[in-house]
Design an enzyme around this catalytic site. Structure first.
Site, PDB file in Angstrom:
ATOM      1  N   GLY A  94       3.044  -1.240   4.232  1.00  0.00           N
ATOM      2  CA  GLY A  94       3.076   0.188   3.949  1.00  0.00           C
ATOM      3  C   GLY A  94       4.487   0.656   3.648  1.00  0.00           C
ATOM      4  O   GLY A  94       4.998   0.496   2.539  1.00  0.00           O
ATOM      5  N   GLY A  95       5.151   1.204   4.640  1.00  0.00           N
ATOM      6  CA  GLY A  95       6.478   1.805   4.474  1.00  0.00           C
ATOM      7  C   GLY A  95       7.473   0.930   3.725  1.00  0.00           C
ATOM      8  O   GLY A  95       8.172   1.403   2.817  1.00  0.00           O
ATOM      9  N   GLY A 135       2.739   2.085  10.726  1.00  0.00           N
ATOM     10  CA  GLY A 135       3.668   3.196  10.548  1.00  0.00           C
ATOM     11  C   GLY A 135       4.384   3.607  11.823  1.00  0.00           C
ATOM     12  O   GLY A 135       5.023   4.647  11.876  1.00  0.00           O
ATOM     13  N   GLU A 176      -6.478   4.610   7.972  1.00  0.00           N
ATOM     14  CA  GLU A 176      -6.289   6.043   7.687  1.00  0.00           C
ATOM     15  C   GLU A 176      -7.548   6.630   7.043  1.00  0.00           C
ATOM     16  O   GLU A 176      -7.871   7.804   7.254  1.00  0.00           O
ATOM     17  CB  GLU A 176      -5.053   6.227   6.798  1.00  0.00           C
ATOM     18  N   HIS A 223      -9.228   1.016   5.104  1.00  0.00           N
ATOM     19  CA  HIS A 223      -7.931   1.252   5.740  1.00  0.00           C
ATOM     20  C   HIS A 223      -8.102   2.201   6.928  1.00  0.00           C
ATOM     21  O   HIS A 223      -8.897   3.140   6.871  1.00  0.00           O
ATOM     22  CB  HIS A 223      -6.929   1.833   4.735  1.00  0.00           C
ATOM     23  N   GLU A 267      -5.174  -5.093  10.671  1.00  0.00           N
ATOM     24  CA  GLU A 267      -4.124  -4.095  10.874  1.00  0.00           C
ATOM     25  C   GLU A 267      -4.367  -3.356  12.185  1.00  0.00           C
ATOM     26  O   GLU A 267      -5.118  -2.367  12.205  1.00  0.00           O
ATOM     27  CB  GLU A 267      -4.117  -3.092   9.725  1.00  0.00           C
ATOM     28  N   ASN A 275       0.866  -1.173   0.000  1.00  0.00           N
ATOM     29  CA  ASN A 275       0.000   0.000   0.000  1.00  0.00           C
ATOM     30  C   ASN A 275       0.908   1.230   0.000  1.00  0.00           C
ATOM     31  O   ASN A 275       1.508   1.553   1.018  1.00  0.00           O
ATOM     32  CB  ASN A 275      -0.894  -0.036   1.245  1.00  0.00           C
ATOM     33  N   TRP A 276       0.989   1.877  -1.152  1.00  0.00           N
ATOM     34  CA  TRP A 276       1.937   2.995  -1.278  1.00  0.00           C
ATOM     35  C   TRP A 276       1.404   4.285  -0.663  1.00  0.00           C
ATOM     36  O   TRP A 276       2.136   5.279  -0.581  1.00  0.00           O
ATOM     37  CB  TRP A 276       2.283   3.215  -2.761  1.00  0.00           C
ATOM     38  N   LYS A 277       0.147   4.309  -0.307  1.00  0.00           N
ATOM     39  CA  LYS A 277      -0.468   5.492   0.314  1.00  0.00           C
ATOM     40  C   LYS A 277      -0.200   6.747  -0.553  1.00  0.00           C
ATOM     41  O   LYS A 277      -0.150   6.633  -1.765  1.00  0.00           O
ATOM     42  CB  LYS A 277       0.037   5.647   1.752  1.00  0.00           C
ATOM     43  N   SER A 332       3.697  -2.338  10.212  1.00  0.00           N
ATOM     44  CA  SER A 332       5.160  -2.377  10.400  1.00  0.00           C
ATOM     45  C   SER A 332       5.787  -3.730  10.067  1.00  0.00           C
ATOM     46  O   SER A 332       6.711  -4.171  10.749  1.00  0.00           O
ATOM     47  CB  SER A 332       5.541  -1.939  11.824  1.00  0.00           C
TER      48      SER A 332
HETATM   49  P1  PGA Z   1       3.084   0.137   7.615  1.00  0.00           P
HETATM   50  O1  PGA Z   1       1.626   0.337   7.008  1.00  0.00           O
HETATM   51  O2  PGA Z   1       3.625  -1.158   7.044  1.00  0.00           O
HETATM   52  O3  PGA Z   1       3.859   1.328   7.186  1.00  0.00           O
HETATM   53  O4  PGA Z   1       2.922   0.037   9.111  1.00  0.00           O
HETATM   54  C1  PGA Z   1       0.759  -0.761   6.859  1.00  0.00           C
HETATM   55  C2  PGA Z   1      -0.555  -0.291   6.284  1.00  0.00           C
HETATM   56  O5  PGA Z   1      -0.997   0.818   6.596  1.00  0.00           O
HETATM   57  O6  PGA Z   1      -1.175  -1.011   5.491  1.00  0.00           O
END
Ligand code: PGA
Length: 249
Positions: free
Chosen positions: A233-234, A172, A96, A94, A166, A9-11, A212
């Protein structure tokens, strides 16, 4: 049988040049795997990403969509728009989106229904906040998130669902749920689905862990019997890290 999946997930990261550069590197380094590999770049770069990966095993998916077919929803994207550029999998729910864009269980249920009506595959995200875990409410929170958005689906519709657990406190933050915490929750999710439906739906749905996930912890998390992969994510923004996570599965 459920499939193994590693999704990035590149956000809100990577402009078009950076998107293409990362895809070039990922394509070149993609290891042999039986897992499904997916990436979710930003909306403006989706079309280019789909074209770029036309002959690749990597699937391009969307980070979000609106529930309406079309109309006066400034700034939004419909299922048909995604389908028209060759995208048929969408992330919904998600944390966010829930936290910063006011997406409630009710809105998410509408999005899931809209995506499934178009025969899209839905990667549904959910998970508790830190306070929920501290107060011991995490199982109840997860159960109600699932119930409110997904438990009116029929058995046929469940074939198009992928779950991504999640925990919000792990996204993050560099803090990961321990492999045991992930396994415990994934097993609980399967049990909850088995009770609401039956064992075959519970056994066949892929449940990804997100929060993470890094090259250093992926193998241990993925080794748990009820963890079918990860939503990353990251670490998905760095080709070598994402590739290492794919190898870990
Ligand atoms: P993260 O994000 O790996 O940076 O913790 C995961 C996600 O939001 O899907």
């Amino acid at each position: 049988m459920r499939s193994k999946i590693v999704a990035g997930n590149w956000k809100m990261n990577k402009n078009i040049a950076e998107t293409e550069a990362l895809l070039v590197e990922l394509s070149a380094k993609l290891p042999d795997t039986t897992a499904e590999v997916m990436v979710a770049p930003a909306f403006v770069n989706l079309n280019a990403a789909v074209r770029h990966l036309e002959s690749s095993a990597i699937e391009v998916i969307a980070q979000n969509m609106h529930f309406a077919e079309s109309g006066a929803y400034t700034g939004e994207i419909s299922a048909d728009m995604l389908l028209s550029i060759g995208i048929d999998t969408v992330i919904i729910g998600h944390s966010e989106r829930r936290a910063y864009f006011g997406e409630t269980d009710e809105i998410l249920a509408k999005k899931v229904t809209a995506a499934l009506a178009k025969n899209m595959r839905v990667m549904f995200c959910f998970g508790e906040e830190l306070e929920d875990r501290k107060s011991g409410n995490h199982f109840d929170v997860v159960e109600s998130q699932l119930k409110n958005a997904l438990f009116s689906l029929d058995a046929q519709q469940w074939r198009k669902i992928v779950l991504a657990y999640e925990p919000v406190w792990a996204i993050g933050t560099g803090e990961t749920a321990s492999p045991e915490q992930a396994q415990e929750m994934h097993a609980f999710i399967r049990k909850t689905i088995a009770e609401a439906y039956d064992n075959s739906i519970a056994k066949n749905v892929s449940i990804l862990y997100g929060g993470s996930v890094k090259p250093a912890n992926a193998a241990e998390i993925f080794s748990k019997p009820d963890v079918d992969g990860g939503l990353i994510g990251g670490a998905a923004l760095v080709a070598d890290d994402f590739v290492a996570i794919i190898k870990a599965i």
